[in-house]
Motif scaffolding. Sequence first.
Motif, mmCIF file in Angstrom:
data_model
loop_
_atom_site.group_PDB
_atom_site.id
_atom_site.type_symbol
_atom_site.label_atom_id
_atom_site.label_comp_id
_atom_site.label_asym_id
_atom_site.label_seq_id
_atom_site.Cartn_x
_atom_site.Cartn_y
_atom_site.Cartn_z
ATOM 1 N N PHE A 183 0.810 -1.212 0.000
ATOM 2 C CA PHE A 183 0.000 0.000 0.000
ATOM 3 C C PHE A 183 0.850 1.271 0.000
ATOM 4 N N ARG A 184 2.123 1.167 0.346
ATOM 5 C CA ARG A 184 2.988 2.345 0.294
ATOM 6 C C ARG A 184 3.218 2.778 -1.151
ATOM 7 N N ASN A 185 3.468 1.826 -2.019
ATOM 8 C CA ASN A 185 3.643 2.153 -3.431
ATOM 9 C C ASN A 185 2.339 2.614 -4.059
ATOM 10 N N LEU A 186 1.238 2.048 -3.591
ATOM 11 C CA LEU A 186 -0.070 2.511 -4.062
ATOM 12 C C LEU A 186 -0.259 3.981 -3.714
ATOM 13 N N ALA A 187 0.057 4.349 -2.492
ATOM 14 C CA ALA A 187 -0.077 5.748 -2.074
ATOM 15 C C ALA A 187 0.840 6.649 -2.884
ATOM 16 N N ALA A 188 2.031 6.147 -3.230
ATOM 17 C CA ALA A 188 2.970 6.951 -4.009
ATOM 18 C C ALA A 188 2.416 7.246 -5.401
ATOM 19 N N LEU A 189 1.830 6.245 -6.043
ATOM 20 C CA LEU A 189 1.234 6.466 -7.358
ATOM 21 C C LEU A 189 0.038 7.409 -7.255
ATOM 22 N N GLY A 190 -0.759 7.260 -6.191
ATOM 23 C CA GLY A 190 -1.880 8.169 -5.976
ATOM 24 C C GLY A 190 -1.415 9.599 -5.783
ATOM 25 N N GLN A 191 -0.278 9.773 -5.128
ATOM 26 C CA GLN A 191 0.275 11.116 -4.934
ATOM 27 C C GLN A 191 0.741 11.706 -6.261
ATOM 28 N N ILE A 192 1.404 10.899 -7.086
ATOM 29 C CA ILE A 192 1.873 11.401 -8.383
ATOM 30 C C ILE A 192 0.703 11.871 -9.233
ATOM 31 N N LEU A 193 -0.324 11.038 -9.331
ATOM 32 C CA LEU A 193 -1.482 11.403 -10.136
ATOM 33 C C LEU A 193 -2.257 12.551 -9.487
ATOM 34 N N GLY A 194 -2.390 12.508 -8.163
ATOM 35 C CA GLY A 194 -3.101 13.567 -7.454
ATOM 36 C C GLY A 194 -2.416 14.911 -7.570
ATOM 37 N N GLU A 195 -1.090 14.929 -7.519
ATOM 38 C CA GLU A 195 -0.363 16.193 -7.645
ATOM 39 C C GLU A 195 -0.569 16.821 -9.020
ATOM 40 N N GLU A 196 -0.692 15.992 -10.046
ATOM 41 C CA GLU A 196 -0.944 16.554 -11.373
ATOM 42 C C GLU A 196 -2.360 17.096 -11.482
ATOM 43 N N VAL A 197 -3.328 16.408 -10.871
ATOM 44 C CA VAL A 197 -4.697 16.938 -10.829
ATOM 45 C C VAL A 197 -4.710 18.310 -10.165
ATOM 46 N N ILE A 198 -4.011 18.426 -9.046
ATOM 47 C CA ILE A 198 -3.957 19.698 -8.304
ATOM 48 C C ILE A 198 -3.267 20.781 -9.130
ATOM 49 N N ARG A 199 -2.143 20.436 -9.761
ATOM 50 C CA ARG A 199 -1.421 21.420 -10.570
ATOM 51 C C ARG A 199 -2.291 21.955 -11.696
ATOM 52 N N VAL A 200 -2.988 21.046 -12.366
ATOM 53 C CA VAL A 200 -3.870 21.462 -13.461
ATOM 54 C C VAL A 200 -5.017 22.313 -12.922
ATOM 55 N N ALA A 201 -5.641 21.851 -11.845
ATOM 56 C CA ALA A 201 -6.788 22.574 -11.284
ATOM 57 C C ALA A 201 -6.410 23.989 -10.873
ATOM 58 N N ASP A 202 -5.254 24.151 -10.262
ATOM 59 C CA ASP A 202 -4.848 25.474 -9.795
ATOM 60 C C ASP A 202 -4.575 26.441 -10.943
ATOM 61 N N GLY A 203 -4.339 25.906 -12.142
ATOM 62 C CA GLY A 203 -4.074 26.774 -13.280
ATOM 63 C C GLY A 203 -5.269 27.017 -14.179
ATOM 64 N N ILE A 204 -6.413 26.451 -13.853
ATOM 65 C CA ILE A 204 -7.599 26.578 -14.704
ATOM 66 C C ILE A 204 -8.252 27.945 -14.527
ATOM 67 N N LYS A 205 -8.571 28.581 -15.628
ATOM 68 C CA LYS A 205 -9.361 29.811 -15.621
ATOM 69 C C LYS A 205 -10.828 29.438 -15.792
#
Length: 335
Positions: free
Chosen positions: A224-246
């Motif tokens: 589950f540690r590696n699962l959380a790591a992959l979730g963080q990678i994908l989640g961080e990109e969701v956040i990065r995109v969301a924060d830049g949306i107009k």
Amino acid sequence: VDGFKSIHDPLYLRAIVVDDGASQAALVGVELIGLAHAMWEKLTARLSRETGIPVENILLAAVHTHAAPTIGTYGERATGETARKRAEYVQKVEDALVTVVRQAQAGLQPARVGFGTGQAKVNMNRRARNGEGGWMLGNNPDGVSDKTVAVIKFETLAGEPFAIFSNYGVHGTVLGTANFQISGDLPGATARYVEQHYGGKVVSPWTSGAAGDQDPIYRVGTDFRNLAALGQILGEEVIRVADGIKTSPRGRIHALQKIVTCPGKRTVQLPGRNREYQMADADPVAIRLSLLVINDIALAGVSGEVLTNIALRLKLESPLTRTIMVTHCNGSSGY
């Protein structure tokens, strides 16, 4: 249900309700492997009756986590105690669905909406050569793979995000067959990471894109540690995109659903270590196609698992450049 022995992380239903002053629509992500057509009909009929949202305005999508109970997804016949437990579980899902959509309705407020995309390299084509000229399930880093992370952000008129919808083409199969703990797998880990980043002030439904030929880059069994790591990678990109949306205050809703029928095929499993799947004729398959358009954002739902090239062609030929394919949506009709 299904031999699970404990719960590692809870399974969630997440909903966003949009209202353009003339009609409402619901975008719902449910952390299950899928919802069979008969179950989808039952759930959405009650949901529509109790919320007033037309069935054709509902996108009810399973995230396809394999670490969740199967409750009739593929037409299996349960009997005895198994049937009783599944019936109880289905009732919980149904009640929770109505509750979460009602909660979203109760929180309706003037809002702005916007769309954006990014890239995440956590998926890989899984149609691999078996060394004998055939194909099997495996890792194929040279195969077609869409890395697009699609995001829709809803925020208050003051600019505070309160809902973030995300979509990515990957199976929820980081955990393997040796895992006996219930989990939202990669979809659940991603959604939780996004919500925790915003301090619990955002609901973030995750949906699956064209993942019929896409596995996670790691299938780690029970780690589950590696699962959380992959979730963080994908989640961080969701956040990065969301924060830049107009975003824009415009929000017209259009919706449509249609059933199409295609010639059916079934897989024939050949013996051997490198298992190649061959196809044989089968009964025709009914596929529910759904379309929900918010402004110029098109969510195209398919009640099955779709291969990447089909979704790429849809996005290429769609008259709306902001097009998202949502699979496992409004039923389950296989690959």
